[in-house]
Design a protein around this motif. Sequence first.
Motif, PDB file in Angstrom:
ATOM      1  N   ILE A 146       0.976  -1.130  -0.123  1.00  0.00           N
ATOM      2  CA  ILE A 146      -0.044  -0.094   0.111  1.00  0.00           C
ATOM      3  C   ILE A 146       0.941   1.188  -0.001  1.00  0.00           C
ATOM      4  N   ALA A 147       0.644   2.315  -0.801  1.00  0.00           N
ATOM      5  CA  ALA A 147       1.203   3.586  -0.893  1.00  0.00           C
ATOM      6  C   ALA A 147       0.355   4.423  -0.054  1.00  0.00           C
ATOM      7  N   ASP A 148       0.939   5.244   0.817  1.00  0.00           N
ATOM      8  CA  ASP A 148       0.090   5.957   1.743  1.00  0.00           C
ATOM      9  C   ASP A 148       0.735   7.221   2.266  1.00  0.00           C
ATOM     10  N   LYS A 149       0.245   8.425   1.722  1.00  0.00           N
ATOM     11  CA  LYS A 149       0.906   9.750   2.154  1.00  0.00           C
ATOM     12  C   LYS A 149       0.101  10.284   3.591  1.00  0.00           C
ATOM     13  N   THR A 150      -0.752   9.589   3.916  1.00  0.00           N
ATOM     14  CA  THR A 150      -1.746   9.912   5.182  1.00  0.00           C
ATOM     15  C   THR A 150      -1.519   9.188   6.417  1.00  0.00           C
ATOM     16  N   GLN A 151      -0.366   8.449   6.461  1.00  0.00           N
ATOM     17  CA  GLN A 151      -0.377   7.584   7.809  1.00  0.00           C
ATOM     18  C   GLN A 151       0.342   8.381   8.829  1.00  0.00           C
ATOM     19  N   LYS A 152      -0.372   8.558   9.900  1.00  0.00           N
ATOM     20  CA  LYS A 152       0.102   9.495  10.954  1.00  0.00           C
ATOM     21  C   LYS A 152       1.359   8.681  11.544  1.00  0.00           C
ATOM     22  N   GLY A 153       2.386   9.698  11.861  1.00  0.00           N
ATOM     23  CA  GLY A 153       3.698   9.240  12.426  1.00  0.00           C
ATOM     24  C   GLY A 153       4.812   9.027  11.106  1.00  0.00           C
ATOM     25  N   SER A 154       4.342   8.806  10.166  1.00  0.00           N
ATOM     26  CA  SER A 154       5.250   8.575   9.248  1.00  0.00           C
ATOM     27  C   SER A 154       5.953   9.552   8.838  1.00  0.00           C
ATOM     28  N   LEU A 155       6.913   9.585   7.972  1.00  0.00           N
ATOM     29  CA  LEU A 155       8.072  10.582   7.528  1.00  0.00           C
ATOM     30  C   LEU A 155       7.394  11.176   6.420  1.00  0.00           C
ATOM     31  N   GLY A 156       6.502  10.366   5.589  1.00  0.00           N
ATOM     32  CA  GLY A 156       5.950  10.906   4.362  1.00  0.00           C
ATOM     33  C   GLY A 156       4.530  11.495   4.555  1.00  0.00           C
ATOM     34  N   TYR A 157       3.986  11.827   5.950  1.00  0.00           N
ATOM     35  CA  TYR A 157       2.786  12.263   6.243  1.00  0.00           C
ATOM     36  C   TYR A 157       2.571  13.901   5.797  1.00  0.00           C
ATOM     37  N   VAL A 158       2.006  14.224   4.786  1.00  0.00           N
ATOM     38  CA  VAL A 158       1.699  15.796   4.763  1.00  0.00           C
ATOM     39  C   VAL A 158       0.284  15.924   4.503  1.00  0.00           C
ATOM     40  N   GLY A 159      -0.270  17.006   4.341  1.00  0.00           N
ATOM     41  CA  GLY A 159      -1.408  17.310   3.627  1.00  0.00           C
ATOM     42  C   GLY A 159      -1.649  17.286   2.235  1.00  0.00           C
ATOM     43  N   TRP A 160      -0.704  17.925   1.710  1.00  0.00           N
ATOM     44  CA  TRP A 160      -0.730  18.306   0.053  1.00  0.00           C
ATOM     45  C   TRP A 160       0.662  18.148  -0.171  1.00  0.00           C
ATOM     46  N   ASP A 161       0.966  17.720  -1.693  1.00  0.00           N
ATOM     47  CA  ASP A 161       2.273  17.581  -2.116  1.00  0.00           C
ATOM     48  C   ASP A 161       2.829  18.859  -2.699  1.00  0.00           C
ATOM     49  N   ASP A 162       4.028  18.959  -3.544  1.00  0.00           N
ATOM     50  CA  ASP A 162       4.369  20.268  -3.833  1.00  0.00           C
ATOM     51  C   ASP A 162       3.936  20.591  -5.146  1.00  0.00           C
ATOM     52  N   GLU A 163       2.570  19.922  -5.469  1.00  0.00           N
ATOM     53  CA  GLU A 163       1.990  20.317  -6.703  1.00  0.00           C
ATOM     54  C   GLU A 163       0.574  20.959  -6.066  1.00  0.00           C
ATOM     55  N   GLY A 164       0.419  20.962  -5.079  1.00  0.00           N
ATOM     56  CA  GLY A 164      -0.819  21.078  -4.361  1.00  0.00           C
ATOM     57  C   GLY A 164      -1.699  20.285  -4.717  1.00  0.00           C
ATOM     58  N   VAL A 165      -1.285  18.873  -4.742  1.00  0.00           N
ATOM     59  CA  VAL A 165      -2.165  17.488  -4.736  1.00  0.00           C
ATOM     60  C   VAL A 165      -2.479  17.193  -3.579  1.00  0.00           C
ATOM     61  N   LYS A 166      -3.920  16.835  -3.113  1.00  0.00           N
ATOM     62  CA  LYS A 166      -4.145  16.403  -1.611  1.00  0.00           C
ATOM     63  C   LYS A 166      -3.637  14.998  -1.645  1.00  0.00           C
ATOM     64  N   THR A 167      -2.980  14.483  -0.533  1.00  0.00           N
ATOM     65  CA  THR A 167      -2.364  13.225  -0.418  1.00  0.00           C
ATOM     66  C   THR A 167      -3.581  12.257   0.063  1.00  0.00           C
TER      67      THR A 167
END
Length: 548
Positions: free
Chosen positions: A355-376
Motif C-alpha cells: 500500500i502507498a500511503d501519504k496520510t499515515q500518522k507518524g510516518s515520514l511521508g505524512y503531509v496534507g498536500w504534495d508540492d504540486e498542491g495535490v491532496k495526499t
Amino acid sequence: MKRRNFLELSALGFGGLMMPSIPVFGDIIAPERALEQVDPALKKRLADVALNAAKSKGASYADVRIGRYLQQYIFTREQQVQNIVNAESYGVGVRVLANGTWGFAATSDVTDKGIAKAAEQAVSIAKANAKLQKEPVQLAPVQSYGEVSWRTPLEKNAFEVPVGEKAELLLAANAKATENGANFVNSALFQVNEQKYFASTEGSYIDQDVHRIWPNFTVTAVDKATGKFRTRDALSSPMGMGYEYMIPKAAEKIKGPEGTGLVGYRNAYDILEDAALAAKQAKAKLTAKSVMAGKYDLVLDPNHLGLTIHESVGHATELDRVLGYEANYAGTSFATLDKWKGKNFKYGSDKVNIIADKTQKGSLGYVGWDDEGVKTKQWDLIKNGVLVNYSTIRDQAHIIGERASSGCCYADSWSSVQFLRMPNVSLAPGKEKKTVDQLISGIDRGIYIAGRGSYSIDQQRYNFQFGGQTFHEIKGGKIVGMLEDVAYQSNTQEFWNSCADMCDESDYRLFGTFFDGKGQPSQISAVSHGSATTRFNGVNVINTARKI
C-alpha cells in the motif's frame, strides 16, 4: 553554508552511523532562531507577486513554493559532544508552463523584486526549452483549495527542547552502551522542520509545517587480543513526530522472538534500553558462528524488511523509473507497463498487499498536500500479489490513463525543482492473530534478521542482496543462537513470491530513512515503510566472509 554545500562529518568520528557526510542546507543559525515564524499573510502576498509576474510574461500556469527549512543535528561520541549544527535555508522557487514547456528558477532574495525576477527568469527558461519540446506538457486536473493549512501532529516540538537536554540523553545512551561492553559508541539526533508555502494560478494557497525526528547510534565491541571488531546500529526508526518520540515511558514495546532479547518500538523509542542491548549484541557477535551458505526460511523484522520494501518495491513502482525518465541515479525499473493493468503480473504471493500511503500518522511521508498542491491519499500498488498501480505526478498521470496525480511530487528545498518521489510504501500485516514466536515455530532451518545492513540492487530494481544488524539461527522452531556473515540474495519477483506468512497488526511497525537519494542534481527525501514481522521460504543465503 549555501544550499548545495555539504558539512563533512567523517573527520568528527561519525564513522559508520549512516553516511560519510550529512547534507546541511542553508546558513548556520542560533538555536532560538528556529522558533521564529513567517507570517502566512506575508507569504500569500509574496506568492501573488510571483504568480502575477509569471502570468504577465506569458505563463499559462505557475506555482510558487516559499520554503523555510530548519535542521538541528547533534553528534556525540562516548563522553563528548562532538558537534551541534543549527541551519536555516529560506527562499522561493517558481515553476511555470509557457508554450507547453516547464521552466524553473529560484532565489534567496525574498523580496518583491527578487521574486518577480525569478518568475520572469522561469518563463524565459520555459520558452527557451519549448524549442526542443516534442509534445506539450499535460497536467492532470487538481482541485483548488483556497487558503488551507496543515501541521504534523505534535505533542512536543523538538526545537523547543533545550539542546543541552537532548545532548545529555545521547550521552546517557553512550554510557549505557559502554557499561554493557561497548568499546566505542557514536550517537546522533536529527531534527527537521520544513515550513512550506505553496500557491498556484489554479487558486490554492497551502501552508504546511512538517516535523521529523531521528535518533541513531552505532556501538562497537572490540576483541583486543585479535583486533576483531563488530558493530550494532540503533533499531530506531525516523518518524514524523516531535520530541514525544524520545520519551521512553510513552513507548509501546513489542517483544521480539524468544532467545534474542530484541524489543520493537512504536509511538516512542527507548534509546537507553536499545543502546544497552546493542552493546551486548555487538559483543556477542565477536564469538557468533559463521553462517553456512544455503537455502533458509527467513523471518524478517520490520526494521529490516522496510529497506527491502524500499528498494525492491518503492523505487520499482515510481512511474518515472518505469517510463525510463529516471535512469542515471540508481536505474529504471523492471516493473514496466507491459506487466500492468490486466496482465495479472505476479509481483508476489497472494499474501503480498503493498500500500502507498501519504496520510499515515507518524510516518515520514505524512503531509496534507504534495508540492504540486495535490491532496495526499492512500492507494494500492500490489493487491494479492498482483501489480495494480504506480506512484504518479501531474504531468505523468495521463500516460497510464489516470485522471489525477497520486500526490507524489516533492522537492527537498525551495531551490530544487519538484519531481516524483516515493510515497510511504508498506506491506499490509496479516489478518490472522499471530506472534513472532508462532511464525518461527514451524521452521526447521531458518534465520531471523533484525536491523538494516549493507545492500545492493541492480539498475532495474530486480536482482539484489541484503544484510542486516543481527542474525539469529532458527532450528526446530526456536532461536538457538546468533550467526554472523549473513546476507541473502534473490530477485524481486522470486523473493516476494516466497512470502509465506506474517504477523498481524499488533506487530506492525515503521522503518524509514531521512536520506533517500534520487535525481540529478541529487535530492534527498524522507520516507517510511511499514510491515509486521514476515516469513519468506527458501531464500538463498550467502556467507559474506567466505572468499569465492
